[in-house]
Design a protein around this motif. Structure first.
Motif, short mmCIF file in Angstrom:
data_model
loop_
_atom_site.label_atom_id
_atom_site.label_comp_id
_atom_site.label_asym_id
_atom_site.label_seq_id
_atom_site.Cartn_x
_atom_site.Cartn_y
_atom_site.Cartn_z
N GLU A 81 -22.66 3.96 -52.48
CA GLU A 81 -22.68 3.86 -51.02
C GLU A 81 -22.94 5.20 -50.33
O GLU A 81 -23.15 5.24 -49.11
N THR A 215 -31.06 1.18 -47.45
CA THR A 215 -29.77 0.60 -47.86
C THR A 215 -29.89 -0.90 -48.10
O THR A 215 -30.81 -1.55 -47.61
N LEU A 216 -28.91 -1.42 -48.83
CA LEU A 216 -28.85 -2.88 -49.06
C LEU A 216 -28.23 -3.61 -47.88
O LEU A 216 -28.26 -4.84 -47.83
N GLY A 217 -27.64 -2.88 -46.94
CA GLY A 217 -26.97 -3.52 -45.81
C GLY A 217 -27.28 -2.78 -44.52
O GLY A 217 -28.44 -2.59 -44.16
N SER A 236 -22.46 -0.56 -48.26
CA SER A 236 -23.62 -1.04 -49.04
C SER A 236 -24.28 0.17 -49.72
O SER A 236 -24.22 1.29 -49.24
N TRP A 237 -24.93 -0.11 -50.85
CA TRP A 237 -25.53 0.96 -51.62
C TRP A 237 -26.83 1.45 -50.98
O TRP A 237 -27.51 0.71 -50.26
#
Ligand code: MG
Length: 279
Positions: A81, A215-217, A236-237
């Motif tokens: 993250e 980011t994933l989010g 999120s990563w």
């Protein structure tokens, strides 16, 4: 606080060749650290390798002692993250499936090189690997849009368009790329999103670090209490890729890529500058 804008530093071809020397040290170090990013290694181990590569080449670090509080490493190691500016530590052990960004800078004869890679540790987490691949692809699509006579916004737009085409990812807006040369961070600031045909004119002799962060989010970030590590607000990563690129009349030269960017750019129909000699 935004720095006051200063005139963009333009480099002679001899100065760009000195920047290439710094860029090759960065490429060498990132290759060694990427190979060493295995389960059980610590981010402190990676930092030690980064120091060895600098010493072996008679180079100094762009990062060590930077700003306030002085940055304590020669790499930024940003895991999972963490987006950017993570602080390497002997206490931070890598585990299989982790996603780690390694950002590394070198100074040779007063000239800086700066690049980052994102590496999966051990067996990749599929979602994280796809995120990193999207970020790396965006970096090269952004570099391909960096043409003398164009505008800074062409690069920003290419980065954004590429990321959107790859999937539903967050595009970090709080940080971006930068001019580079006699200092690591110089004008212009380079957004990872934007409109084509806008912004600073791209001219021969400019050197810029292009660095998408995805980011994933949520794309929103916050800084931890160490006053360095930047993480996503939602945990999120994140992935982060970067290269230092010189702009020349007959094409770009990716100073921190071992092949000067030849392979990735030729696959996009772009020839790199004739100033780049095969290494
Ligand atoms: Mg940078």
């Amino acid at each position: 606080m935004r720095r006051r804008r200063t005139p963009i530093e333009l480099k002679s071809t001899d100065q760009i060749k000195l920047m290439r020397a710094a860029g090759l040290v960065v490429a060498e170090g990132l290759a060694e650290m990427s190979a060493a990013a295995l389960p059980g290694a610590t981010t402190g181990d990676l930092d030690r390798i980064g120091r060895e590569v600098l010493a072996r080449n008679g180079a100094s670090s762009s990062f060590l002692g930077y700003a306030n509080p002085p940055f304590p490493g020669v790499i930024c190691s940003s895991r999972n993250e963490a987006v950017v500016h993570g602080v390497p530590s002997a206490d931070e052990e890598l585990a299989a499936g982790d996603l780690i960004s390694i950002d590394y800078g070198a100074i040779v004869a007063g000239w800086h090189g700066d690049a980052a890679v994102t590496v999966s540790v051990g067996t990749p987490n599929a979602q994280a690997a796809a995120l990193s691949a999207a970020c790396e692809k965006a970096l090269w699509d952004g570099i391909a849009a960096a043409r003398v006579g164009g505008r800074l916004g062409d690069i920003s737009h290419a980065l954004q368009t590429s990321i959107i085409a790859s999937g539903s990812y967050g595009i970090v807006e709080d940080y971006g790329g930068h001019g580079i040369g006699t200092a690591m961070h110089m004008d212009p600031h380079i957004l990872n999103y934007g409109r084509p045909g806008r912004g600073e004119r791209l001219v021969a002799g400019m050197a810029i670090a292009i660095e998408p962060m995805v980011t994933l989010g949520s794309p929103r970030t916050l800084e931890l209490a160490d006053q360095w590590t930047v993480v996503t607000v939602d945990g999120s990563w994140a992935a982060h890729w970067e290269h230092t690129v010189a702009l020349l009349t007959d094409g770009p030269w990716v100073l921190t890529a071992a092949d000067g960017g030849r392979a990735e750019l030729s696959s996009r129909g772009i020839a790199i500058s004739s100033l780049a000699t095969p290494d």
